[in-house]
Design an enzyme around this catalytic site. Structure first.
Site, PDB file in Angstrom:
ATOM      1  N   GLY A 252      28.996 -67.441  79.210  1.00  9.77           N
ATOM      2  CA  GLY A 252      28.970 -67.756  78.111  1.00  9.77           C
ATOM      3  C   GLY A 252      27.839 -69.246  77.283  1.00  9.77           C
ATOM      4  O   GLY A 252      28.060 -69.509  75.847  1.00  9.77           O
ATOM      5  N   GLY A 296      25.782 -66.804  83.330  1.00  4.15           N
ATOM      6  CA  GLY A 296      24.360 -66.180  83.726  1.00  4.15           C
ATOM      7  C   GLY A 296      23.377 -67.390  82.718  1.00  4.15           C
ATOM      8  O   GLY A 296      22.656 -67.341  83.553  1.00  4.15           O
ATOM      9  N   ARG A 297      22.893 -67.492  81.297  1.00  2.10           N
ATOM     10  CA  ARG A 297      22.376 -67.492  80.696  1.00  2.10           C
ATOM     11  C   ARG A 297      22.251 -69.961  81.208  1.00  2.10           C
ATOM     12  O   ARG A 297      20.656 -69.677  81.712  1.00  2.10           O
ATOM     13  CB  ARG A 297      22.224 -67.665  79.365  1.00  2.10           C
ATOM     14  N   ARG A 334      13.966 -60.513  73.218  1.00  8.35           N
ATOM     15  CA  ARG A 334      15.116 -61.696  72.279  1.00  8.35           C
ATOM     16  C   ARG A 334      14.849 -62.048  70.809  1.00  8.35           C
ATOM     17  O   ARG A 334      15.595 -61.969  69.903  1.00  8.35           O
ATOM     18  CB  ARG A 334      15.620 -62.471  72.944  1.00  8.35           C
ATOM     19  N   CYS A 365       2.676 -52.181  69.796  1.00  7.87           N
ATOM     20  CA  CYS A 365       2.506 -51.839  68.142  1.00  7.87           C
ATOM     21  C   CYS A 365       4.055 -51.436  67.098  1.00  7.87           C
ATOM     22  O   CYS A 365       4.896 -50.806  66.951  1.00  7.87           O
ATOM     23  CB  CYS A 365       2.196 -50.539  68.685  1.00  7.87           C
TER      24      CYS A 365
HETATM   25  N1  LLP Z   1      30.865 -61.921  81.744  1.00  9.08           N
HETATM   26  C1  LLP Z   1      30.816 -61.389  81.336  1.00  9.08           C
HETATM   27  C2  LLP Z   1      31.812 -59.973  80.606  1.00  9.08           C
HETATM   28  C3  LLP Z   1      29.494 -60.741  80.231  1.00  9.08           C
HETATM   29  O1  LLP Z   1      29.328 -59.423  79.228  1.00  9.08           O
HETATM   30  C4  LLP Z   1      28.139 -62.112  80.437  1.00  9.08           C
HETATM   31  C5  LLP Z   1      27.781 -61.711  79.406  1.00  9.08           C
HETATM   32  C6  LLP Z   1      28.225 -62.902  80.666  1.00  9.08           C
HETATM   33  C7  LLP Z   1      29.639 -63.473  82.065  1.00  9.08           C
HETATM   34  C8  LLP Z   1      27.395 -64.535  81.600  1.00  9.08           C
HETATM   35  O2  LLP Z   1      27.226 -64.814  79.788  1.00  9.08           O
HETATM   36  P1  LLP Z   1      25.876 -66.179  79.888  1.00  9.08           P
HETATM   37  O3  LLP Z   1      27.012 -66.946  80.449  1.00  9.08           O
HETATM   38  O4  LLP Z   1      25.349 -65.189  79.705  1.00  9.08           O
HETATM   39  O5  LLP Z   1      25.961 -66.290  78.441  1.00  9.08           O
HETATM   40  N2  LLP Z   1      21.821 -60.255  76.049  1.00  9.08           N
HETATM   41  C9  LLP Z   1      21.749 -61.311  75.481  1.00  9.08           C
HETATM   42  C10 LLP Z   1      23.056 -62.240  76.075  1.00  9.08           C
HETATM   43  C11 LLP Z   1      24.645 -60.919  75.656  1.00  9.08           C
HETATM   44  C12 LLP Z   1      25.443 -61.475  77.056  1.00  9.08           C
HETATM   45  C13 LLP Z   1      25.649 -60.001  77.430  1.00  9.08           C
HETATM   46  N3  LLP Z   1      27.205 -60.938  78.296  1.00  9.08           N
HETATM   47  C14 LLP Z   1      21.246 -62.340  74.468  1.00  9.08           C
HETATM   48  O6  LLP Z   1      19.749 -62.518  75.590  1.00  9.08           O
HETATM   49  O7  LLP Z   1      21.158 -63.071  74.279  1.00  9.08           O
END
Ligand code: LLP
Length: 441
Positions: A252, A296-297, A334, A365
């Protein structure tokens, strides 16, 4: 200490002697010539610097386990980098499990997540030796135990809970609030534990898992998340005499897409989490557990940029100027999905003084396929190379073949060298699963 998620650009970004933007020692204009556009460019140094910051920031907590949430960007090359950096993988589908396995990833260091894992995916997870499964609901408990019994295996599980914490991010990427499709409500946990104790005897409950949301800029929510989890661990110990030894706080941490974003550093988040664990383990008299986080991000977001070539343009009389590029919502969903904003530069004229307000339109399109609205850029001409920063996370991983446009390639750059990590899709591949029934021939 500042960390790379707090900058808009990859750490190696420079303007070179030709006056072009360079990342990882590679000129973006030359990359465009060599590999064509749209192209995802990933800076290996930035990815590794961030993984090192995570390890360094959490080194005060010896029972730490780092995972990479591969949904942000999953390829075999990324699996190799994560393995080298000592990270595990958080996987959320059969496709991600398959990719990790194909890259010879150490499957013991993986976790399988998701609110509706299929029977086939759970079988695959057990066959491939997934380390831990984060069970999301009652339905999954039942089928997982069934599979485990049929294979005569014991499966290490976490229970995914909904901690009831709201974070201030886009509604679509909040997950920890009570009205969420993910995880057990806290009122359902006792029932789940009774079932594990009495019926689902091939499931070994080792801990709790929560994830509050994504692109978070606040520390307090992580502090509170630890509090909720510890309270629950204490309650479970008292009521069921079960000692849980692992907690997973999810991911997150936010990144800086534009100057308006003020993400916190990896050190700040680590300090908050460790402090909260120390405080709550004393308060509730619970031994400090193994701690998993799964960002992740913040690991791949800042490292990746997308380059496009400028094509047609339209001046609306007395209105906007639209400059179209050769990609758009299919390689970066996004902006249209979350109204996400990006920082944009022209890679072949980053320093040019003369500027105009222009809207960068995608090629798909849909009127909504706008990549960046009203941005201040040098006058763009056909053939210019447009660079979008911070597309490393949830760019390629959410890409599609909308309009039957081919998915772009991705390169990994480092020290002046570029290596393809994802080939550009071909028209043959695009049609390879199409079948014309006999009667239509
Ligand atoms: N753990 C779980 C259980 C998750 O559902 C997620 C992300 C993460 C970890 C990783 O979160 P991060 O560190 O990346 O924030 N497509 C959206 C983001 C969706 C996130 C889904 N879950 C976007 O492009 O903003």
């Amino acid at each position: 200490m500042k960390t790379a998620n707090q900058d808009i650009k990859p750490i190696t970004t420079k303007i070179n002697e030709k006056g072009n933007i360079e990342i990882g020692g590679c000129d973006l204009v030359e990359l465009a010539n060599e590999y064509s556009t749209p192209l995802y460019v990933f800076d290996e140094e930035t990815i590794r610097a961030i993984t090192k910051s995570y390890k360094d920031a959490f080194k005060a907590y010896p029972k730490m386990k780092m995972m990479f949430a591969s949904k942000a960007f999953m390829t075999k090359a990324i699996c190799k980098i994560m393995q080298e950096e000592g990270f595990g993988l958080d996987l959320c589908s059969g496709g991600e499990i398959y990719t990790a396995k194909s890259a010879d990833f150490d499957m013991k260091k993986t976790l399988f997540n998701g609110n509706n894992k299929t029977y086939e995916e759970l079988c695959m997870a057990l066959d491939y030796g997934i380390g831990t499964i984060s069970v999301d609901n009652f339905f999954e408990l039942a089928i997982l135990d069934n599979i485990a019994k049929s294979q005569n295996k014991t499966v290490r599980i976490l229970l995914r809970i909904t901690p009831g914490i709201e974070c201030h991010t886009h509604e679509y990427i909040q997950t920890g609030h009570l009205d969420s499709k993910f995880g057990f409500d806290l009122t359902q946990v006792d029932n789940a534990i009774e079932l594990i104790k009495e019926e689902y005897t091939n499931l070994q409950l080792i801990g709790l898992h929560a994830h509050i949301g994504s692109q978070i800029f606040e520390k307090k929510v992580f502090y509170d998340e630890v509090d909720v989890i510890f309270k629950e661990i204490k309650r479970i110990k008292d009521k069921h005499n079960i000692t849980l030894s692992e907690i997973n706080l999810g991911g997150g941490l936010g990144i800086k897409y534009t100057e308006n974003d003020k993400p916190i550093s990896i050190y700040e988040i680590a300090e908050t989490i460790i402090e909260s664990i120390e405080e709550h383990s004393k308060k509730y008299n619970v031994e400090e557990p193994y701690l998993f986080i799964e960002p992740g991000r913040s690991i791949v977001g800042t490292a990746g940029v997308t380059i496009y070539t400028a094509g047609s343009s339209k001046q609306v009389p007395n209105g906007r100027r639209y400059q179209a590029v050769d990609g758009g919502m299919a390689d970066n969903a996004r902006p249209s999905l979350y109204q996400a904003k990006y920082t944009v530069e022209v890679a072949n004229k980053p320093k040019e003084e003369e500027k105009e307000i222009v809207t960068i339109a995608g090629r798909f399109c849909e009127s909504g396929d706008i990549l960046a609205k009203d941005v201040n850029l040098p006058i763009i001409e056909e053939g210019d190379i447009i660079c979008f920063y911070d597309t490393g996370a949830y760019g390629y991983s959410m890409s599609s073949n909308y309009n039957r446009v081919l998915k772009p390639a991705a390169v990994l750059v480092n020290n002046g060298k570029s290596d393809i990590i994802i080939n550009r899709q071909t028209y043959e591949q695009l049609c390879e699963n199409d079948i014309i029934p006999e009667r239509l021939n």
